[in-house]
Write a protein that holds these residues in place. Structure first.
Motif, PDB file in Angstrom:
ATOM      1  N   THR A 130       3.760 -39.815  53.019  1.00  0.00           N
ATOM      2  CA  THR A 130       2.726 -40.835  52.880  1.00  0.00           C
ATOM      3  C   THR A 130       1.328 -40.245  53.019  1.00  0.00           C
ATOM      4  O   THR A 130       1.157 -39.080  53.399  1.00  0.00           O
ATOM      5  CB  THR A 130       2.904 -41.932  53.948  1.00  0.00           C
ATOM      6  N   LYS A 131       0.339 -41.070  52.744  1.00  0.00           N
ATOM      7  CA  LYS A 131      -1.055 -40.637  52.838  1.00  0.00           C
ATOM      8  C   LYS A 131      -1.487 -40.382  54.279  1.00  0.00           C
ATOM      9  O   LYS A 131      -2.523 -39.769  54.506  1.00  0.00           O
ATOM     10  CB  LYS A 131      -1.972 -41.680  52.207  1.00  0.00           C
TER      11      LYS A 131
ATOM     12  N   ASN B   5       2.625 -35.657  61.942  1.00  0.00           N
ATOM     13  CA  ASN B   5       2.392 -34.374  62.617  1.00  0.00           C
ATOM     14  C   ASN B   5       3.130 -33.200  61.966  1.00  0.00           C
ATOM     15  O   ASN B   5       3.155 -32.107  62.513  1.00  0.00           O
ATOM     16  CB  ASN B   5       2.768 -34.477  64.092  1.00  0.00           C
ATOM     17  N   ILE B   6       3.695 -33.396  60.796  1.00  0.00           N
ATOM     18  CA  ILE B   6       4.454 -32.336  60.114  1.00  0.00           C
ATOM     19  C   ILE B   6       3.550 -31.185  59.677  1.00  0.00           C
ATOM     20  O   ILE B   6       4.005 -30.067  59.480  1.00  0.00           O
ATOM     21  CB  ILE B   6       5.254 -32.899  58.921  1.00  0.00           C
ATOM     22  N   THR B   7       2.260 -31.432  59.547  1.00  0.00           N
ATOM     23  CA  THR B   7       1.338 -30.371  59.126  1.00  0.00           C
ATOM     24  C   THR B   7       1.255 -29.258  60.169  1.00  0.00           C
ATOM     25  O   THR B   7       0.905 -28.132  59.840  1.00  0.00           O
ATOM     26  CB  THR B   7      -0.070 -30.940  58.869  1.00  0.00           C
TER      27      THR B   7
ATOM     28  N   VAL C  29      -2.333 -31.306  50.775  1.00  0.00           N
ATOM     29  CA  VAL C  29      -1.476 -31.176  51.959  1.00  0.00           C
ATOM     30  C   VAL C  29      -0.125 -31.837  51.708  1.00  0.00           C
ATOM     31  O   VAL C  29       0.927 -31.269  52.027  1.00  0.00           O
ATOM     32  CB  VAL C  29      -2.169 -31.810  53.191  1.00  0.00           C
ATOM     33  N   ARG C  30      -0.129 -33.038  51.116  1.00  0.00           N
ATOM     34  CA  ARG C  30       1.139 -33.733  50.833  1.00  0.00           C
ATOM     35  C   ARG C  30       2.011 -32.930  49.886  1.00  0.00           C
ATOM     36  O   ARG C  30       3.227 -32.824  50.085  1.00  0.00           O
ATOM     37  CB  ARG C  30       0.858 -35.118  50.240  1.00  0.00           C
TER      38      ARG C  30
ATOM     39  N   ARG D 124       5.766 -31.446  50.547  1.00  0.00           N
ATOM     40  CA  ARG D 124       6.887 -31.710  49.635  1.00  0.00           C
ATOM     41  C   ARG D 124       7.576 -30.418  49.208  1.00  0.00           C
ATOM     42  O   ARG D 124       8.804 -30.333  49.168  1.00  0.00           O
ATOM     43  CB  ARG D 124       6.409 -32.456  48.387  1.00  0.00           C
ATOM     44  N   ARG D 125       6.775 -29.406  48.878  1.00  0.00           N
ATOM     45  CA  ARG D 125       7.360 -28.117  48.470  1.00  0.00           C
ATOM     46  C   ARG D 125       8.168 -27.504  49.603  1.00  0.00           C
ATOM     47  O   ARG D 125       9.269 -26.977  49.382  1.00  0.00           O
ATOM     48  CB  ARG D 125       6.253 -27.151  48.032  1.00  0.00           C
TER      49      ARG D 125
END
Length: 117
Positions: A48-49, A88-90, A56-57, A61-62
């Motif tokens: 999501t945004k 927080n996945i970033t 970043v999204r 996904r990659r």
């Protein structure tokens, strides 16, 4: 890239899994899953945004596609799975994503039995 037969793409497929499926949650991702009549396992991604802007999204996904691609042979067939990224996945390293995906699939009992292989 995942094989075409292993992708969830249509809105109604996602809606079905969200509505009738179960879920398990970790620090970085949430797995929604439900049984399927199709022979193959199908996986969809949702980022999501809240995660960030488009660059970043797409990066997330990659990374998630690579995690799934490496583990898809170890998963049971006849399931539809949606992998949802948390905000927080970033901050997560690639190895953290692999370990969490393995842990969640084992918790959801989506991993093939070791003895049958």
């Amino acid at each position: 890239m995942l094989k075409k037969i292993n992708r969830l793409k249509k809105r109604y497929q996602f809606s079905y899994v969200y509505k009738y499926g179960e879920h398990v949650s970790g620090n970085y991702i949430v797995l929604y899953f439900t049984g399927s009549k199709t022979k193959n396992i199908k996986v969809g991604l949702a980022v999501t945004k809240k995660v960030g802007h488009a660059v970043v999204r797409n990066k997330i996904r990659r990374r998630l596609r690579e995690v799934i691609k490496g583990q898809i042979d170890n998963l049971k067939q006849h399931y539809n799975i949606i992998v949802v990224a948390k905000d927080n996945i970033t901050n997560a390293k690639f190895d953290d994503l692999i370990n969490e995906f393995k842990k969640l699939t084992k918790k959801a009992e989506l991993v093939k039995d070791e003895e049958s292989i």
